[in-house]
Design a protein around this motif. Structure first.
Motif, short mmCIF file in Angstrom:
data_model
loop_
_atom_site.label_atom_id
_atom_site.label_comp_id
_atom_site.label_asym_id
_atom_site.label_seq_id
_atom_site.Cartn_x
_atom_site.Cartn_y
_atom_site.Cartn_z
N PHE A 110 0.67 -1.21 0.03
CA PHE A 110 -0.52 -0.14 0.03
C PHE A 110 0.87 1.08 0.28
CE2 PHE A 110 -3.44 -2.27 2.17
CZ PHE A 110 -3.89 -2.68 0.78
N THR A 111 0.81 2.15 -1.26
CA THR A 111 1.67 3.63 -1.50
C THR A 111 0.70 4.12 -0.95
OG1 THR A 111 3.90 3.89 -2.10
CG2 THR A 111 2.23 2.51 -2.96
N GLY A 112 1.49 4.77 -2.08
CA GLY A 112 0.84 7.29 -2.03
C GLY A 112 1.95 7.42 -3.46
N GLY A 113 0.77 8.65 -2.98
CA GLY A 113 0.90 9.72 -2.17
C GLY A 113 1.03 9.38 -0.60
N GLU A 114 0.27 9.70 0.60
CA GLU A 114 -0.11 9.43 1.82
C GLU A 114 -1.04 8.47 2.33
OE1 GLU A 114 0.90 7.60 4.96
OE2 GLU A 114 2.56 9.11 3.82
N CYS A 115 -0.69 7.00 1.58
CA CYS A 115 -1.84 6.28 1.91
C CYS A 115 -3.01 5.88 3.52
CB CYS A 115 -1.59 4.68 1.28
SG CYS A 115 -0.54 4.32 2.64
N LEU A 116 -1.48 6.67 4.33
CA LEU A 116 -2.64 6.85 5.74
C LEU A 116 -3.64 7.97 5.67
CD1 LEU A 116 0.53 5.53 7.90
CD2 LEU A 116 -0.82 4.20 6.69
N LEU A 117 -3.12 8.64 4.48
CA LEU A 117 -4.66 9.88 4.57
C LEU A 117 -5.99 9.90 4.56
CD1 LEU A 117 -2.94 12.37 2.49
CD2 LEU A 117 -2.96 12.65 5.36
N ARG A 118 -5.66 8.41 3.83
CA ARG A 118 -7.45 7.68 3.86
C ARG A 118 -7.96 7.21 4.92
NH1 ARG A 118 -9.15 5.76 -1.87
NH2 ARG A 118 -11.49 5.51 -0.65
N PRO A 119 -8.94 8.32 5.54
CA PRO A 119 -9.90 7.78 6.75
C PRO A 119 -10.31 6.68 7.05
CG PRO A 119 -11.00 9.06 5.40
CD PRO A 119 -9.09 9.70 4.84
N ASP A 120 -10.30 5.63 5.44
CA ASP A 120 -11.36 4.05 5.78
C ASP A 120 -9.44 3.51 5.15
OD1 ASP A 120 -10.04 5.09 3.17
OD2 ASP A 120 -12.28 4.80 2.08
N PHE A 121 -8.62 4.31 5.61
CA PHE A 121 -7.57 3.24 5.53
C PHE A 121 -7.30 1.65 5.96
CE2 PHE A 121 -3.34 1.26 7.18
CZ PHE A 121 -3.07 0.74 5.72
N PRO A 122 -7.70 1.79 7.59
CA PRO A 122 -7.57 0.69 8.37
C PRO A 122 -8.91 -0.52 7.98
CG PRO A 122 -8.01 2.47 9.57
CD PRO A 122 -7.97 3.15 8.24
N GLU A 123 -10.25 0.06 6.78
CA GLU A 123 -10.94 -0.77 6.65
C GLU A 123 -9.91 -1.66 5.39
OE1 GLU A 123 -15.46 -0.53 4.83
OE2 GLU A 123 -14.36 1.36 5.54
N ILE A 124 -9.67 -0.87 4.76
CA ILE A 124 -8.94 -1.67 3.61
C ILE A 124 -7.73 -2.09 3.45
CG2 ILE A 124 -7.88 -1.28 1.40
CD1 ILE A 124 -9.27 1.67 1.23
N TYR A 125 -6.92 -1.69 4.71
CA TYR A 125 -5.87 -2.59 5.26
C TYR A 125 -6.54 -4.19 6.01
CZ TYR A 125 -1.79 -3.79 7.79
OH TYR A 125 -0.68 -4.16 8.46
N ARG A 126 -7.74 -4.18 6.61
CA ARG A 126 -7.81 -5.29 7.54
C ARG A 126 -8.69 -6.59 6.70
NH1 ARG A 126 -10.92 -3.06 10.88
NH2 ARG A 126 -12.44 -2.67 9.59
N HIS A 127 -8.47 -5.60 5.26
CA HIS A 127 -9.38 -6.66 4.10
C HIS A 127 -8.24 -7.91 3.26
CE1 HIS A 127 -12.62 -7.91 1.57
NE2 HIS A 127 -11.90 -8.59 0.74
N ALA A 128 -7.43 -7.07 3.54
CA ALA A 128 -6.38 -7.32 2.75
C ALA A 128 -5.62 -8.70 3.24
CB ALA A 128 -5.04 -6.56 2.18
N CYS A 129 -5.74 -8.39 4.98
CA CYS A 129 -4.53 -8.78 5.39
C CYS A 129 -5.80 -10.20 5.60
CB CYS A 129 -5.08 -8.25 7.08
SG CYS A 129 -3.07 -7.12 7.28
N LYS A 130 -7.23 -9.92 6.06
CA LYS A 130 -8.34 -11.33 6.15
C LYS A 130 -7.81 -12.24 4.68
CE LYS A 130 -11.32 -9.85 9.69
NZ LYS A 130 -12.82 -9.47 9.98
N ASN A 131 -7.84 -11.51 3.79
CA ASN A 131 -6.96 -12.52 2.71
C ASN A 131 -6.08 -13.02 2.45
OD1 ASN A 131 -9.59 -11.64 1.57
ND2 ASN A 131 -8.56 -10.76 -0.36
N GLY A 132 -5.19 -12.82 3.57
CA GLY A 132 -3.88 -13.85 3.50
C GLY A 132 -3.69 -13.47 3.28
N LEU A 133 -2.67 -11.84 2.40
CA LEU A 133 -1.52 -11.33 1.81
C LEU A 133 -0.81 -10.93 2.49
CD1 LEU A 133 -3.70 -9.25 -0.76
CD2 LEU A 133 -2.79 -11.18 -1.05
N LEU A 134 0.17 -10.48 2.32
CA LEU A 134 1.26 -9.62 3.49
C LEU A 134 1.74 -8.73 2.63
CD1 LEU A 134 4.34 -13.29 3.25
CD2 LEU A 134 1.93 -12.39 5.72
N VAL A 135 0.94 -8.05 3.74
CA VAL A 135 1.26 -6.03 3.76
C VAL A 135 1.84 -5.23 4.67
CG1 VAL A 135 -0.83 -4.15 3.48
CG2 VAL A 135 -1.29 -6.33 2.95
N THR A 136 2.61 -4.95 2.92
CA THR A 136 3.81 -3.36 2.82
C THR A 136 3.10 -2.36 3.50
OG1 THR A 136 5.93 -5.05 2.45
CG2 THR A 136 5.92 -2.74 2.83
#
Length: 371
Positions: free
Chosen positions: A84-110
């Motif tokens: 996950f990158t940007g810009g600054e990806c943490l600016l999105r207020p829905d970042f936790p929601e998107i990030y959590r979904h990727a992790c639940k899918n079993g992806l190794l997220v950087t």
């Protein structure tokens, strides 16, 4: 099953076998998603155009629901590693929601971040779903240098607070910097700071023009000789360069224009849902709003991407290509053509090779590079 965390000889052999199978089957095992092109900093060297950094085009960003649907698609296609990158990806207020979904899918997220937007909400989601790593850009060891680069007063303090939050919570932190002629004097201090935190540190001097053609970032490049001098000033880095060259130089020099994993096992999706083999590959990309990930990945444009052109003639027999940072996308940003080589990269390659040969001679080894 072989432990994938083994970083020794067995681990390297495992990954070599793994990527042979990945490439043979064109599995998109590694991808990058630009959640937003917006950023709260105004870095002088940034490759994103000024309008993009100010968030003027943020209406083109995909919704969280669209991103989660795409993440499902890329997971089904075999993706394992997601950035996950940007810009600054943490600016999105829905970042936790998107990030959590990727992790639940079993992806190794950087997560790539400038560190200034690491909130308690972000820390909480990382506590529940630890990231593979968090890479934070540190542009100076002092506020004056850092903010001369970022153009935002108070940003150094926020960056340091973000770094400490990630470090104190035990997440896998990595630090990096872009080496510029206005922060090179603080490189040793940045390295020492990272060492004190126990965080890996790297620097990159490959400054390119902006995506809109603006050449201003080139004013901040460090000379090739000084880049290599800094690389070889550290014994460990010098040994890594030496060993890499003598290992890779025994292999056949590839003559395709693109010799990386772009379009073979890697992909990049920008904030508006346009997909390219890599962020550096020029062109408008392929629309994922009206076609599935699988349709684009298996389209002629992607399956033939790495085979359609040959490297510039000068590069086809050059053993420095493994040292120079060879990248047709970088060439295109600098000159407008993927086949017009960068003199800056060529100089770095020549100087690196000479530094490696000098080190080889100093060590008194008898191994010789393959002809």
């Amino acid at each position: 099953m072989q432990c994938v965390h083994d970083t020794g000889q067995n681990g390297r052999e495992f990954f070599e076998r793994f990527y042979i199978k990945v490439n043979q089957n064109r599995i998109p095992v590694s991808g990058a998603i630009e959640l937003t092109s917006r950023c709260n900093l105004r870095c002088i060297h940034c490759y994103i155009s000024c309008d993009g950094r100010r968030g003027i085009d943020n209406t083109a960003e995909l919704s969280a629901r669209r991103w989660m649907d795409l993440i499902d698609q890329i997971t089904d296609s075999g993706c394992l590693f997601l950035l996950f990158t940007g810009g600054e990806c943490l600016l999105r207020p829905d970042f936790p929601e998107i990030y959590r979904h990727a992790c639940k899918n079993g992806l190794l997220v950087t997560v790539f971040s400038n560190g200034t937007s690491v909130t308690e909400k972000v820390v909480d989601i990382f506590e529940n779903y630890p990231p593979h790593s968090v890479e934070i850009s540190l542009y100076g060891a002092t506020a004056s240098t850092y903010e001369k680069i970022t153009g935002v007063a108070g940003s150094f303090k926020k960056c340091m607070q973000g770094i400490y939050k990630i470090s104190d919570h035990g997440f896998h932190l990595k630090l990096k910097t872009m080496l510029l002629n206005i922060n090179i004097h603080e490189l040793a201090e940045m390295e020492a700071f990272a060492a004190d935190l126990g965080a890996p540190f790297r620097f990159d001097a490959m400054i390119s023009p902006r995506l809109d053609g603006d050449q201003e970032p080139l004013n901040y490049r460090v000379s090739p000789a000084l880049v290599v001098a800094k690389e070889f000033s550290d014994q460990k880095r010098a040994k890594q360069q030496h060993d890499f060259y003598y290992r890779m130089n025994r292999q056949e020099i590839l003559t395709d224009l693109y010799i990386c994993g772009a379009g073979m096992n890697m992909f990049y999706i920008d904030a508006s849902g346009m997909m390219r083999p890599c962020m550096m590959v020029p062109g408008a990309g392929h629309d994922l709003l009206n076609r599935s990930f699988e349709q684009v990945w298996h389209s002629d444009a992607f399956t033939q991407f790495s085979k359609k052109e040959k490297a510039p003639g000068i590069c086809q027999t050059c053993d420095q290509k493994i040292l120079c940072g060879y990248c047709p996308g970088f060439f295109a940003l600098e000159s407008g053509s993927e086949k017009t080589v960068s003199d800056y990269l060529c100089q770095i390659g020549r100087i690196r090779k000479q530094a490696i040969l000098n080190l080889h001679k100093k060590e008194g080894t008898h191994d010789q590079p393959a002809p």
